[in-house]
Design an enzyme around this catalytic site. Structure first.
Site, short mmCIF file in Angstrom:
data_model
loop_
_atom_site.label_atom_id
_atom_site.label_comp_id
_atom_site.label_asym_id
_atom_site.label_seq_id
_atom_site.Cartn_x
_atom_site.Cartn_y
_atom_site.Cartn_z
N ASP A 2 -69.22 32.92 -58.83
CA ASP A 2 -69.07 33.00 -57.78
C ASP A 2 -69.73 32.42 -56.24
O ASP A 2 -70.43 31.91 -56.40
CB ASP A 2 -69.84 34.20 -57.66
CG ASP A 2 -70.23 35.55 -56.72
OD1 ASP A 2 -69.03 35.37 -55.81
OD2 ASP A 2 -71.07 36.91 -56.61
N ASN A 50 -60.19 42.18 -58.90
CA ASN A 50 -60.38 41.35 -57.54
C ASN A 50 -58.66 41.28 -57.31
O ASN A 50 -58.49 40.62 -55.78
CB ASN A 50 -60.68 39.63 -58.28
CG ASN A 50 -61.66 39.18 -58.16
OD1 ASN A 50 -62.18 37.89 -59.31
ND2 ASN A 50 -62.91 40.28 -57.68
C1 IPE Z 1 -65.47 33.57 -56.39
O1 IPE Z 1 -66.02 33.78 -54.86
C2 IPE Z 1 -63.94 33.62 -56.02
C3 IPE Z 1 -63.29 34.52 -56.87
C4 IPE Z 1 -64.13 35.53 -57.05
C5 IPE Z 1 -62.62 34.71 -57.34
P1 IPE Z 1 -66.13 34.71 -53.94
O2 IPE Z 1 -65.28 34.34 -53.49
O3 IPE Z 1 -66.42 35.87 -54.86
O4 IPE Z 1 -67.37 33.81 -52.72
P2 IPE Z 1 -67.93 35.45 -51.68
O5 IPE Z 1 -69.15 36.19 -52.68
O6 IPE Z 1 -66.92 35.96 -50.82
O7 IPE Z 1 -69.27 34.10 -51.64
MG MG Z 2 -68.28 37.31 -54.77
#
Ligand code: IPE
Ligand code: MG
Length: 210
Positions: A2, A50
């Site tokens: 994350d 996601n």
């Molecule tokens: C993690 O980074 C990547 C995935 C979940 C695919 P994020 O995209 O969740 O990053 P933040 O939480 O917005 O900083």
């Molecule tokens: Mg995230």
């Protein structure tokens, strides 16, 4: 893994650059983990939740998984065997596109003989989906449904219980990751965003269990 988005934002970069750097960091961290004699490294690449992200971002992350599963030469040099877990490709809910499926299958085949660390990438993975799948499979055998029976039906039943779970980027929660396998796990929370998760961070996490 994350914090890719926040890592990019703090540098005034587009979110996708954070994901790109996150994938690079995974390649770096795999090397470190091998040097530390880690036996099993399991990473959450993309969750069942996601898919609701903006389409361009999802497409970018899918491309990065193709790239990741394409790192066969590096994995072979490190004697790392790669595996995948997520909603089975032939299940009605599964969403992994064909080109990512192909990359996954090829990487698994091309690193199958390696005897060192096992790197498991969770993609189109959710712990709830996995547990429902396991419960249904266990019930279908007609045998009593107990802890062992459900454990045997996890996506990758040979995965050992989780020793230490890492959550990056200042989030103090677990988010549908390996809940069944984490009944007794230590948890390492860090403020560092995933692209900044380095050898010192891994050592701090490992110190909880070594
Ligand atoms: C993690 O980074 C990547 C995935 C979940 C695919 P994020 O995209 O969740 O990053 P933040 O939480 O917005 O900083
Ligand atoms: Mg995230």
């Amino acid at each position: 893994m994350d914090g890719n988005g926040r890592w990019a934002k703090s540098r005034s970069l587009p979110r996708i650059d954070g994901h790109t750097e996150g994938e690079e960091n995974l390649a770096r961290l795999v090397r470190v983990a091998v040097r530390r004699n880690v036996g099993w490294l399991t990473v959450f690449g993309f969750s069942t939740e996601n898919w609701v992200r903006p389409r361009a971002e999802v497409r970018h992350i899918l491309g990065l998984h193709k790239k990741l599963f394409g790192r066969v030469a590096e994995l072979n040099e490190l004697n790392v065997r790669i595996q995948w877990m997520g909603r089975p490709f032939d299940s009605p809910e599964a969403r992994t596109p064909k080109y990512v499926q192909r990359a996954i299958r090829k990487a698994i085949k091309d690193t199958a003989k390696n005897t060192g660390m096992v790197l498991t990438v969770a993609f189109d993975y959710g712990s709830h989906a996995e547990m429902v799948h396991a419960a249904r499979q266990a019930a279908a055998t007609g045998e009593p449904v107990d802890v062992d029976a459900i454990s045997r039906q996890m996506y990758l039943p040979h995965l050992p219980p989780v020793d230490v779970l890492v959550r990056t980027s200042g989030e103090v929660r677990i988010s549908n990751f390996m809940l069944w396998q984490s009944a007794g796990t230590e948890v390492y929370f860090t403020e560092k965003a995933w692209p900044d998760f380095d050898a010192a961070e891994l050592d701090a996490a490992l110190a909880l269990v070594r």
